[in-house]
Design a protein around this motif. Structure first.
Motif, mmCIF file in Angstrom:
data_model
loop_
_atom_site.group_PDB
_atom_site.id
_atom_site.type_symbol
_atom_site.label_atom_id
_atom_site.label_comp_id
_atom_site.label_asym_id
_atom_site.label_seq_id
_atom_site.Cartn_x
_atom_site.Cartn_y
_atom_site.Cartn_z
ATOM 1 N N ILE A 157 0.842 -1.203 0.000
ATOM 2 C CA ILE A 157 0.000 0.000 0.000
ATOM 3 C C ILE A 157 0.875 1.251 0.000
ATOM 4 C CG2 ILE A 157 -1.670 1.334 1.363
ATOM 5 C CD1 ILE A 157 -2.796 -1.448 2.283
ATOM 6 N N ALA A 158 1.975 1.226 0.746
ATOM 7 C CA ALA A 158 2.907 2.360 0.752
ATOM 8 C C ALA A 158 3.458 2.609 -0.653
ATOM 9 C CB ALA A 158 4.045 2.107 1.738
ATOM 10 N N ALA A 159 3.745 1.528 -1.382
ATOM 11 C CA ALA A 159 4.251 1.661 -2.763
ATOM 12 C C ALA A 159 3.189 2.268 -3.674
ATOM 13 C CB ALA A 159 4.686 0.297 -3.289
ATOM 14 N N LEU A 160 1.926 1.890 -3.472
ATOM 15 C CA LEU A 160 0.839 2.471 -4.282
ATOM 16 C C LEU A 160 0.653 3.957 -3.969
ATOM 17 C CD1 LEU A 160 -1.753 -0.445 -4.139
ATOM 18 C CD2 LEU A 160 -0.463 0.319 -6.139
ATOM 19 N N MET A 161 0.826 4.318 -2.707
ATOM 20 C CA MET A 161 0.729 5.729 -2.330
ATOM 21 C C MET A 161 1.864 6.534 -2.972
ATOM 22 S SD MET A 161 -0.309 5.447 1.688
ATOM 23 C CE MET A 161 -2.001 5.095 2.204
ATOM 24 N N ALA A 162 3.058 5.969 -2.946
ATOM 25 C CA ALA A 162 4.208 6.638 -3.565
ATOM 26 C C ALA A 162 4.000 6.769 -5.078
ATOM 27 C CB ALA A 162 5.489 5.856 -3.266
ATOM 28 N N PHE A 163 3.413 5.738 -5.686
ATOM 29 C CA PHE A 163 3.139 5.764 -7.124
ATOM 30 C C PHE A 163 2.156 6.879 -7.463
ATOM 31 C CE2 PHE A 163 0.773 3.823 -10.839
ATOM 32 C CZ PHE A 163 1.762 4.080 -11.763
ATOM 33 N N THR A 164 1.145 7.046 -6.627
ATOM 34 C CA THR A 164 0.169 8.116 -6.846
ATOM 35 C C THR A 164 0.855 9.475 -6.807
ATOM 36 O OG1 THR A 164 -1.489 6.747 -5.734
ATOM 37 C CG2 THR A 164 -2.069 9.035 -6.103
ATOM 38 N N ASN A 165 1.768 9.653 -5.852
ATOM 39 C CA ASN A 165 2.524 10.905 -5.786
ATOM 40 C C ASN A 165 3.326 11.118 -7.074
ATOM 41 O OD1 ASN A 165 1.597 11.442 -3.198
ATOM 42 N ND2 ASN A 165 3.362 10.509 -2.202
ATOM 43 N N ASP A 166 3.951 10.054 -7.575
ATOM 44 C CA ASP A 166 4.713 10.148 -8.827
ATOM 45 C C ASP A 166 3.811 10.560 -9.992
ATOM 46 O OD1 ASP A 166 7.022 9.394 -7.515
ATOM 47 O OD2 ASP A 166 6.914 7.291 -8.141
ATOM 48 N N LEU A 167 2.620 9.979 -10.049
ATOM 49 C CA LEU A 167 1.687 10.313 -11.136
ATOM 50 C C LEU A 167 1.333 11.795 -11.128
ATOM 51 C CD1 LEU A 167 -0.808 7.269 -11.060
ATOM 52 C CD2 LEU A 167 1.085 7.672 -12.657
ATOM 53 N N TYR A 168 1.080 12.331 -9.933
ATOM 54 C CA TYR A 168 0.730 13.745 -9.840
ATOM 55 C C TYR A 168 1.906 14.642 -10.220
ATOM 56 C CZ TYR A 168 -3.997 13.351 -7.982
ATOM 57 O OH TYR A 168 -5.348 13.123 -7.854
ATOM 58 N N LYS A 169 3.124 14.227 -9.861
ATOM 59 C CA LYS A 169 4.313 15.011 -10.225
ATOM 60 C C LYS A 169 4.505 15.023 -11.742
ATOM 61 C CE LYS A 169 6.824 14.073 -5.942
ATOM 62 N NZ LYS A 169 7.842 13.210 -5.313
ATOM 63 N N ILE A 170 4.364 13.867 -12.373
ATOM 64 C CA ILE A 170 4.530 13.771 -13.829
ATOM 65 C C ILE A 170 3.446 14.575 -14.534
ATOM 66 C CG2 ILE A 170 4.440 12.169 -15.795
ATOM 67 C CD1 ILE A 170 5.724 10.062 -13.846
ATOM 68 N N LYS A 171 2.219 14.498 -14.027
ATOM 69 C CA LYS A 171 1.105 15.249 -14.629
ATOM 70 C C LYS A 171 1.334 16.753 -14.517
ATOM 71 C CE LYS A 171 -2.729 16.640 -12.990
ATOM 72 N NZ LYS A 171 -3.902 17.153 -12.461
ATOM 73 N N ALA A 172 1.922 17.191 -13.388
ATOM 74 C CA ALA A 172 2.172 18.621 -13.181
ATOM 75 C C ALA A 172 3.171 19.164 -14.198
ATOM 76 C CB ALA A 172 2.688 18.863 -11.764
ATOM 77 N N VAL A 173 4.105 18.314 -14.629
ATOM 78 C CA VAL A 173 5.137 18.747 -15.566
ATOM 79 C C VAL A 173 4.664 18.677 -17.014
ATOM 80 C CG1 VAL A 173 7.438 18.204 -16.482
ATOM 81 C CG2 VAL A 173 7.014 18.125 -14.009
ATOM 82 N N SER A 174 4.027 17.554 -17.380
ATOM 83 C CA SER A 174 3.711 17.357 -18.803
ATOM 84 C C SER A 174 2.264 16.951 -19.072
ATOM 85 C CB SER A 174 4.659 16.316 -19.393
ATOM 86 O OG SER A 174 4.639 15.136 -18.619
ATOM 87 N N GLY A 175 1.398 17.116 -18.099
ATOM 88 C CA GLY A 175 -0.010 16.776 -18.308
ATOM 89 C C GLY A 175 -0.171 15.309 -18.649
#
Length: 204
Positions: A157-175
């Protein structure tokens, strides 16, 4: 037909109740030549117990039972409660219930819902590739798959939470550039989330 059981998971209290009883009858039937195995379970694992917030075993007589209905009435769903129980610590250790962690699990599910909906509603689709997105997706698939096999639910679950954070970071940069990569990432995310939060994963 189904015996011996490959993997029995239960509370330690069972060891002196029906597990001993099952083992005794298995030995009797083996000695009588009725079956070809003398142990009923190939593997036995004892899970930990969720204790009351006061650190004692939950008991109606002590008045320290946490009723799921009360938590649901506060606005949390079954998925958030399930996540909280699995995230609270290693599955085979005792842990005291703490409502503080419930908010974090609930927010994680909200973020998972939001980014998936944003992707579905987006119309952008450039040809720019997203190697970082593909890399973090594959790392997460590997980590969660390994943790599921070893019953490391809290770290999965911690890995899935970290993955969600990564998704939001990538989206912030390049949509949502590279819709194919985003589709792959979110489809796998939902599949990895399903064992822990089946209701929201089914909707997604």
């Amino acid at each position: 037909f189904w015996m011996p059981v490959d993997d029995y998971i239960g509370g330690a209290e069972h060891a002196v109740m029906h597990l001993l009883y099952a083992r005794m009858w298995t030995k009797v039937m083996f000695d009588a030549g009725l079956i070809e195995f003398d142990e009923p379970f190939k593997s036995l694992r004892n899970h930990g117990m969720i204790l009351a917030p006061d650190g004692r075993k939950m008991s109606k007589s002590w008045g320290n039972v946490i009723a799921p209905d009360e938590i649901i009435e506060q606005g949390y769903g079954a998925d958030a409660i399930r996540l909280m129980e699995l995230f609270i610590g290693p599955w085979n250790q005792e842990a005291a219930w703490s409502v503080e962690g419930m908010g974090g699990c609930f927010r994680f599910l909200q973020r998972a819902w939001s980014i998936t909906q944003e992707y579905l509603e987006s119309t952008e689709d450039s040809k720019d590739k997203q190697p970082e997105l593909m890399a973090t997706t594959h790392r997460t698939i590997k980590k969660v798959s390994e943790d599921l096999k070893s019953m490391g639910f809290n770290t999965a679950i911690a890995a899935l939470m970290a993955f969600t954070n990564d998704l939001y970071k990538i989206k912030a940069v390049s949509g949502f550039d590279d819709k194919t990569a985003w589709g792959f990432a979110l489809e796998n995310f939902v599949q990895l989330l399903a064992p822990f939060a089946p209701h929201i994963a089914d909707e997604l």
